[in-house]
Design a protein around this motif. Structure first.
Motif, short mmCIF file in Angstrom:
data_model
loop_
_atom_site.label_atom_id
_atom_site.label_comp_id
_atom_site.label_asym_id
_atom_site.label_seq_id
_atom_site.Cartn_x
_atom_site.Cartn_y
_atom_site.Cartn_z
N PHE A 104 1.16 -1.62 -0.04
CA PHE A 104 0.39 0.21 -0.25
C PHE A 104 0.31 1.08 0.13
O PHE A 104 0.46 2.00 -0.38
CB PHE A 104 -1.17 0.18 1.49
N TYR A 123 4.79 0.79 -0.69
CA TYR A 123 5.43 0.90 -1.78
C TYR A 123 5.55 -0.33 -2.98
O TYR A 123 5.60 -0.78 -2.27
CB TYR A 123 7.54 1.01 -1.46
N PHE A 145 3.06 0.16 5.15
CA PHE A 145 2.28 1.41 5.50
C PHE A 145 1.12 1.67 6.18
O PHE A 145 0.52 2.66 7.08
CB PHE A 145 2.41 2.03 4.08
N ARG A 146 -0.06 0.36 5.18
CA ARG A 146 -1.31 0.31 5.55
C ARG A 146 -1.56 -0.68 7.06
O ARG A 146 -2.54 -0.67 7.87
CB ARG A 146 -2.37 0.04 4.54
N1 LIG Z 1 14.61 4.30 3.15
C1 LIG Z 1 12.83 4.25 3.28
N2 LIG Z 1 12.09 5.48 2.31
C2 LIG Z 1 10.78 5.07 2.91
N3 LIG Z 1 9.63 4.56 3.52
C3 LIG Z 1 10.55 3.62 4.83
C4 LIG Z 1 12.25 3.39 4.94
N4 LIG Z 1 12.23 2.93 5.68
C5 LIG Z 1 11.80 2.59 6.10
N5 LIG Z 1 10.53 3.09 5.89
C6 LIG Z 1 8.78 2.84 6.21
O1 LIG Z 1 8.65 2.08 6.22
C7 LIG Z 1 7.23 2.82 5.50
C8 LIG Z 1 6.42 1.27 4.39
O2 LIG Z 1 7.28 0.36 4.55
P1 LIG Z 1 6.37 -1.31 3.66
O3 LIG Z 1 7.70 -0.91 2.26
O4 LIG Z 1 7.11 -2.74 4.23
O5 LIG Z 1 5.18 -0.95 3.66
P2 LIG Z 1 4.19 -1.30 2.66
O6 LIG Z 1 4.71 -2.87 2.39
O7 LIG Z 1 4.11 -0.34 1.38
O8 LIG Z 1 2.80 -1.52 2.60
P3 LIG Z 1 2.00 -2.74 3.14
O9 LIG Z 1 2.03 -3.93 3.82
O10 LIG Z 1 0.76 -1.84 4.34
O11 LIG Z 1 1.07 -2.92 1.92
C9 LIG Z 1 6.88 3.54 5.32
O12 LIG Z 1 6.28 3.81 5.51
C10 LIG Z 1 8.15 4.28 6.78
O13 LIG Z 1 8.05 4.59 7.57
#
Ligand SMILES: Nc1ncnc2c1ncn2[C@@H]1O[C@H](COP(=O)(O)OP(=O)(O)OP(=O)(O)O)[C@@H](O)[C@H]1O
Ligand SMILES: [Mg+2]
Length: 336
Positions: free
Chosen positions: A10, A12, A188-189
């Protein structure tokens, strides 16, 4: 045939072919009619962020964030899968796939959405997708991404497989095969909690909650709204949170204290969820913290969790742990 992995989060979208990785924000927007808008960007993304998919001219990631008028993302799983998952997934895989070469793809869904949405996710991805890749220099490349097979697994298992398997998909770290492991994947979510007992999924110990990093981002955005009158989209807060300051319409705000407080509250909430969920699972051998949010909250969260929490390797970006494990699992399934 090529084995690829994509974690369409959600926050990245992450993808890898084992040699290279890429990551961009899970945002899709209309391409700007201005020609060569990409060329005007100060920083060129290493991989293309402009595509024509199903006749729609689209930007993804930071290009959509900064250049698209109509742009969107969603924290609602049904809408996310129906509207965005295909575009994000194809954009993520495009650099890793040859025209027409069959792709076997491993991807994932949060624990609580897994049963209900895995067929829908498979359906939007498993197909021959005729797309146009618009490169940074304006050159257009027609390409068919032929995704012949899709395997969807519960997301936190990506991080477990990453610890357990080598690049060839063979189990090398016995501890993760023979012990009872708790996994906390903070995105993120969602915050996803999973238990693998000798690699077997434990239904009782596994669930998703809404305690993703966006909860803290929301709290920060609300305070900034009160102070500045401006409502900031959550996905635009990341750099400010990292820096500890934000400038809104010329006025600078120091948000260090605010960020610490919001992160502390979220860590408390997640620890309470884990300790409650695993109250009967006192025989868990160790707990793996993962996801980008897991890394961000590790210092505040670790002391609050009952059990042995493995430290996160500092040199790795924890956002890639799931996708790296998906690829190893793909090798386990499909490599000869
Ligand atoms: N280098 C970085 N750049 C961006 N975000 C980072 C970084 N390091 C840690 N974070 C944290 O990681 C979070 C995103 O993590 P991740 O990519 O695992 O989420 P996601 O898989 O997209 O979300 P979900 O699992 O809910 O679908 C960001 O909200 C931020 O708080
Ligand atoms: Mg995630």
């Amino acid at each position: 045939m090529r084995i690829l992995a994509a974690d369409i989060g959600f926050g990245y979208t992450k993808a890898t072919d084992g040699r290279q990785t890429q990551v961009f924000k899970s945002i899709v927007g209309e391409a700007n009619p201005v020609q060569f808008a990409e060329a005007l960007l100060p920083v060129q993304a290493a991989s293309p962020r402009h595509f024509v998919i199903n006749g729609e001219d689209l930007y993804v990631g930071e290009l959509a964030e900064t250049q698209s008028r109509g742009r969107g993302t969603s924290l609602d799983p049904t809408q996310f899968i129906a509207q965005y998952a295909r575009t994000l997934g194809l954009a993520a895989l495009a650099p890793f796939a040859e025209h027409g070469d069959p792709i076997r793809l491993v991807t994932g869904l949060p624990i609580s959405f897994f049963r209900k949405h895995k067929d829908a996710l498979t359906t939007v991805l498993q197909n021959r997708h005729a797309i146009t890749v618009v490169h940074g220099n304006g050159e257009r490349e027609d390409k068919t991404l032929y995704i012949e097979k899709v395997r969807v697994i519960p997301q936190p298992f990506g991080s477990l497989f990453n610890l357990m398997l080598n690049e060839q998909g063979k189990a090398i770290h016995q501890r993760f095969v023979t012990e009872k492991i708790g996994i906390i994947d903070i995105g993120f979510r969602t915050a996803d909690f999973a238990v693998a007992d000798k690699t077997k999924y434990s239904e009782r110990g596994s669930l998703s909650t809404d305690s993703g990093m966006s909860v803290a981002y929301h709290a920060i955005a609300n305070v900034l709204h009160e102070k500045s009158g401006t409502q900031i989209e959550l996905y635009r807060l990341h750099d400010a949170i990292t820096r500890g300051t934000i400038k809104i319409r010329g006025q600078r705000f120091d948000i260090t204290g605010l960020v610490n407080q919001a992160f502390g509250q979220l860590a408390t909430r997640i620890a309470a969820e884990a300790n409650r969920l695993w109250a009967d699972d006192w025989d868990i051998d160790c707990i793996v913290l993962t996801g980008g949010g897991g890394a961000t909250l590790a210092a505040q969260l670790t002391p609050l969790i009952q059990g042995e929490v493995l430290p996160l390797p500092a040199e790795q970006d924890a956002r890639f742990n799931n996708v790296a494990g998906y690829l190893k699992y793909g090798a386990n399934l499909w490599s000869a």
